[in-house]
Enzyme design. Sequence first.
Site, short mmCIF file in Angstrom:
data_model
loop_
_atom_site.label_atom_id
_atom_site.label_comp_id
_atom_site.label_asym_id
_atom_site.label_seq_id
_atom_site.Cartn_x
_atom_site.Cartn_y
_atom_site.Cartn_z
CG ASP A 1 -0.12 0.14 2.42
OD1 ASP A 1 1.06 -0.03 2.56
OD2 ASP A 1 -0.91 0.01 3.52
CG ASP B 1 -1.82 -0.11 7.39
OD1 ASP B 1 -2.60 -0.26 6.53
OD2 ASP B 1 -1.24 0.69 8.06
CG ASP C 1 -4.65 -3.48 3.03
OD1 ASP C 1 -5.00 -3.22 1.81
OD2 ASP C 1 -4.05 -2.71 4.04
CG ASN D 1 32.64 -40.83 2.37
OD1 ASN D 1 33.40 -40.85 1.54
ND2 ASN D 1 32.62 -39.68 3.17
CG ASN E 1 25.99 -40.26 10.24
OD1 ASN E 1 26.24 -39.72 9.30
ND2 ASN E 1 24.66 -40.38 10.93
CG ASP F 1 24.99 -35.57 11.28
OD1 ASP F 1 25.08 -35.02 10.08
OD2 ASP F 1 24.31 -36.60 11.49
#
Length: 891
Positions: A353, A610, A614, A678, A703, A707
């Site tokens: 707006d 607002d 709207d 892998n 792993n 991680d």
Amino acid sequence: MTSAGIRSGRHPHPHPEGAEHARPAGAGMSAGEAAACQAAVVLDRLGSSMAGLSSDEAARRLARFGSNAVRTHHAQPLRILRRQFRSAVLVLLAVTAVISFFLGQRADTVVIGVILLASVGLGFLNEYRAERATDALHSQLRHSATVLRGGMPVKVDVTRLLPGDVVRVALGEVVPADLRLLTSNGLQCEENVLTGESLPADKGVDPVPSGSALGDLASCAFMGTVVRAGSGTGVVVATGAHAEFGRIATGLGERQPETDFQVGLRRFSVLLLQVAVTLTVLIFVINLLLHRPLLESLLFSLAIAVGITPQLLPAVVSTSLAIGSKELAKRRVLVKRLVCIEDLGDMDVLVTDKTGTLTDGRIAFLAALDPAGGRSDRVLQLGLLATETDPAQSGARATGGNPLDAALWAADGTDAVAGCLRLGLLPFDHDRQMTSTVVRTADGTELLVVKGAPEQVLARCIAVPPQAAGLLQQQFTAGSRVVAVASRPAAGTTVPTPADERDLMLAGFLVFLDRPKASAGASLQRLAELGIEVKLCTGDNPVVAEKVCADLGLASGGTLTGADLIGMDDEALAAAARTTTIFARVSPEQKARLITLLRRRGRAVGFLGDGVNDALALHAADVGVSVDTATDVAKDAADVVLLEKDLGVLADGVTEGRRIFANTIKYVLMGTSSNFGNMFSAAAASAVLPFLPMLPSQILLNNLLYDAGQLTIPTDRVDREQLHAPSHWDIGFIRRFMVFFGPISSLFDFLTFAVLLGVFRAGPELFRAGWFVESLATQTLVIFVIRTRRSPFTRSRPSRPLMLGAGATVAVGAALVMSPLAHLLGFAHLPVVLLITLAAMVIAYLVLIELAKRIFYAEREGRVPHVRTRGARHRIQRRAARFSQGAPLRS
């Protein structure tokens, strides 16, 4: 529909047949029950009056009935902990641990147990932090209602409304609880969220027959509905989960619809699941054909499945979102759901707006002019009489939030309307774009006064002076906002209706000015640099909108008005919307239609608004953006709330959303390249080696270390070019990345196998130790290459936490195989020469990945991102979820 309100707090009428009599005063009642009673009877049964509750009585009832909320929104540790055990990966780990324990593989059991605890702990910690971040956001989003306490109007948080409170509602507000109406002044409510009816429902104070359907309860206004026109007062009869909307919301439960980002994560998980299942079955069958023990083959296959699964992806995502929410809060941007941050960064079209966004939002009254352009006190007087503030109460400046009316009263004072009396009012609505009132002036004359958009008012006038059109055009060209004022004798009318708005005589014009915002030009430039196309959608005059855009340097691709849109079908409007920049004098429905058509073109559309007009467009957009000072209905419809109405603040939010998405994708690309390579190497090696290339516990330990090191990715820096255009989930791109880079990782694994077996004559323990170090190093350090399309380190520096995390991961892995724990873990100590050889191979691997990266991106430079489209069911879920973030539903 306009009805007079009741005039006393007590009424002698008996209760309707079938109503409860034993209920204590103030205990509340159902809307259907209240609608069938006279309003005075409802007040009597609720222990209230037209003056509302006293402050002491309200405090007592709050302690007794609790807050006006369907659900509370607080982080619940036990519930979050339970959710961690719903993961299929964790179930897989637990099953593997149990099998290892009963097979006597105690080392495997310990390692898997550590992984399980780490996964649960990290998942719980990050999700709890994310919930706390959401709590903090909700605590800053407040809705208030005007309530009579002891006869005095006060602002009260809607969660503190109670049965017996007398509440005022006006245009643009969300009804905060179920109300039995006491007064109605042209009140209309949108009830489609409850009844499915698309047209607003007229509201009055007269009782309805007992047993009427929900949509026929015209004497009640319901929680969650929106005031589309008029105003009124009502007594609260039901709150929270006892309200009609509350019952529905409680039945829907907590589940929220997926955002585009969550859909992308789910599709990525499906892709990994397909790869993991294929590899697991293949490895298990191969090991059985090689006559290896059944359980050993099963454990190895399960370890491969776990190894290829990025268990900490949720942790990485939630960490990114939690960090992002804090950064956005510092920049005065609040998101209702953390995952909406990603959608904010996805935006490539912003429809906004004008008032307060491109302009200062401080509307100043300039002049009252007659049709010839001369100053006119008469026009000013009529304009003040046609505000929604009663002239008798003008000193209170109760203007209903209308900034034009507020500016008018602030500029004049009360002298112009002294002695005038209002007889009736037809409030402004967005269809008529006018306000009408019947007044008796000081000399006893009764007039119908109409004030509103010039196009609408002039169309209802007779004998418009020819110079009026030129004056209007002159003011519009100067960038002024203009309101037309007209009148005629009331002719016996007391309460005006739309049919009375005819045969008017033009009195003149009220001229206002809202100057372009000084910072808006720079903000528009920032959005352009972010690849966001800005379009203006306003209810103001097209000439004024074009003047503002020109002053701010926003190049216009053309202008369309609401009248133009009426004559265009969807296909024609969609084509025109691609180039048109300004949409003026558009209705709420036209705004929503425009947003929908832009989304059909594959654009990720944000809408900033607002007002109540709207709300439809905010619901229709991919990202609805509102501001803290907006109407409640706009804030409820939005995904993102700005604490400052500034496009520069929005640009900060977009940048942060893109940074988070970019860092999430880094983890995803790692998991689908070196990690996949892998695990594929392990599968291939198990088919040709006389022993398992790595024990299940070693795969899981690898792993876990890998991680844990990647939890620092959310802190990483992002290259500037990654922020200058929206990025989208593209599963096809991820699949191509995996297929392209995965074999390169496997190639170096096979080279490592050749060195270990051919040069160092490694047995099982030494082989596993050497490959453990090499595989951990390659899949961890590759982040520094694939995190950027630039040359790593020289033109794109990673963050310090990322460098420390990756370095520590590799160091811990190497230290384990050289420590006294090596034999317990099934490793042999590595000779120094072998360590040096492996280090050289890792460096060569990273160099090759860098060269391959340049080839990969060079070939795909012009590839178009994947476009998502969403169905009607998703849009309905999204709208319901947005509303459920509102304060009437949560505390």
